[in-house]
Motif scaffolding. Structure first.
Motif, mmCIF file in Angstrom:
data_model
loop_
_atom_site.group_PDB
_atom_site.id
_atom_site.type_symbol
_atom_site.label_atom_id
_atom_site.label_comp_id
_atom_site.label_asym_id
_atom_site.label_seq_id
_atom_site.Cartn_x
_atom_site.Cartn_y
_atom_site.Cartn_z
ATOM 1 N N THR A 110 1.201 4.272 -3.370
ATOM 2 C CA THR A 110 0.884 5.486 -3.166
ATOM 3 C C THR A 110 2.078 6.281 -2.845
ATOM 4 N N LYS A 111 3.110 5.824 -3.020
ATOM 5 C CA LYS A 111 4.334 6.718 -3.022
ATOM 6 C C LYS A 111 4.465 7.893 -3.606
ATOM 7 N N ASN A 157 1.772 10.081 -4.143
ATOM 8 C CA ASN A 157 0.994 10.713 -3.113
ATOM 9 C C ASN A 157 0.454 10.186 -2.013
ATOM 10 N N PRO A 158 1.433 10.051 -1.212
ATOM 11 C CA PRO A 158 1.284 9.136 0.124
ATOM 12 C C PRO A 158 -0.031 9.368 0.940
ATOM 13 N N GLU A 159 -0.700 8.134 0.984
ATOM 14 C CA GLU A 159 -1.893 8.105 1.694
ATOM 15 C C GLU A 159 -1.691 7.805 3.400
ATOM 16 N N LYS A 210 0.759 -1.232 -0.178
ATOM 17 C CA LYS A 210 0.290 0.010 -0.021
ATOM 18 C C LYS A 210 0.893 1.372 -0.170
#
Length: 315
Positions: free
Chosen positions: A78-79, A81-83, A74
């Motif tokens: 999402t690297k 746009n980190p979540e 995960k």
């Protein structure tokens, strides 16, 4: 307060520290810290250990459960746009995530408890904190073993005992405990995992399912679906403490020493707050909760392991 017409240096420093601490905490007020975690009773221990964190920093923690492998995937997905702000991993998945450059370097000005970690917990990568050491071992259902006249398991070789066929529970090697089992079946070294796989294949007709998640496996143990199997100390020992009729054994050949890690995600929306969270999780107070509730061996050098915890099966 004035003493002999002058403010003492100690009072000035104390007042400055309080002011700076308040300012640092107020900058986080109202934020939500997104944490990729594990679910089940492990998250229950995490939540108890961080009970005062949300109040002190005036923030909310959003726990997103998954396996260590899922957590690493995960964060990688999402690297750009980190979540997630923080991520729980373990030694194998941490190595992968670290090699991919997904984790933020520990900020020593925030993570002040880092100085108190035992040497083994100070990783060369400096992008993760081992919050506790874990062991993989064999569990077994005591009353069922007594009823059937089965001898308790003492060795990794006991997994091949014919009477255990169809009663044996194990995890998929995507979960660290499953990988640790294969390593030990192969001889105890990481490079022996292929030999462990070759041995494990002989059990293919005796295992109904290779469980994909530690938390679900934990539920099935509680329901008595498995009479014997392989799982981690932080999953089995809390069940024993709650009164479930199982025992945990570290096989005579030894086992893999693992650790649960916590990292701040690089370029996360709340990376500094995640560093505060990391500092909290290795504080003596949080480490005491993790030991007593989840049976992690502390990584903070200021704590020791009580004898009553050792009696439950923790090495």
């Amino acid at each position: 307060m004035r003493i002999n017409g002058k403010l003492t240096g100690r009072i000035v420093l104390a007042m400055a520290f309080v002011a700076l601490s308040g300012a640092a905490q107020s900058q986080y007020q109202g934020k939500t810290l997104n944490v990729a975690s594990y679910g089940g009773q492990v998250d229950a221990a995490f939540k108890k250990a961080t009970a005062g964190f949300e109040d002190q920093f005036k923030v909310n923690i959003r726990w997103v459960p998954g396996t260590a492998t899922e957590n690493a995937a995960k964060v990688n997905a999402t690297k750009n746009n980190p979540e997630y702000d923080g991520v729980f991993l373990e030694n194998l998945t941490h190595s992968l995530a670290s090699s991919q450059g997904l984790l933020a370097t520990i900020n020593s000005s925030i993570v002040k408890n880092y100085a108190d970690l035992v040497p083994k917990a100070k990783l060369a990568s400096k992008d993760a904190l081992p919050i506790g050491l874990i062991f993989t071992g064999i569990f077994y259902n005591v009353p069922e073993f007594q009823k059937r006249g089965w001898a308790p398991p003492q060795s990794w070789n006991d997994l091949f005992r014919p009477e255990f066929c169809k009663h044996l529970g194990v995890l998929h090697p995507n979960v660290s405990y499953g990988m640790h089992m294969l390593i030990m079946l192969g001889g105890g070294k990481a490079e022996d995992v292929s030999a462990g796989i070759n041995r494990f294949v002989k059990l293919k007709n005796c295992i109904t399912t290779m469980e994909p998640a530690a938390s679900k496996f934990e539920e099935k143990i509680q329901l008595g679906e498995y009479l014997v199997g392989v799982h981690g100390s932080v999953r089995v020992l809390p069940l024993i403490k709650k009164g479930y009729p199982i025992k945990f054994v570290v096989p005579k050949e030894g086992t893999v020493l693992g650790f649960t890690t916590l990292s701040a995600v690089k370029n996360a929306p709340n990376e500094a707050l995640a560093q505060e969270f990391m500092n909290w999780m290795i504080s003596p107070a949080a480490q005491k909760v993790l030991l007593e509730m989840g049976f992690w061996v502390p990584t903070n050098s200021k704590l020791s392991i009580p004898q009553e915890v050792v009696a439950l099966g923790l090495p």
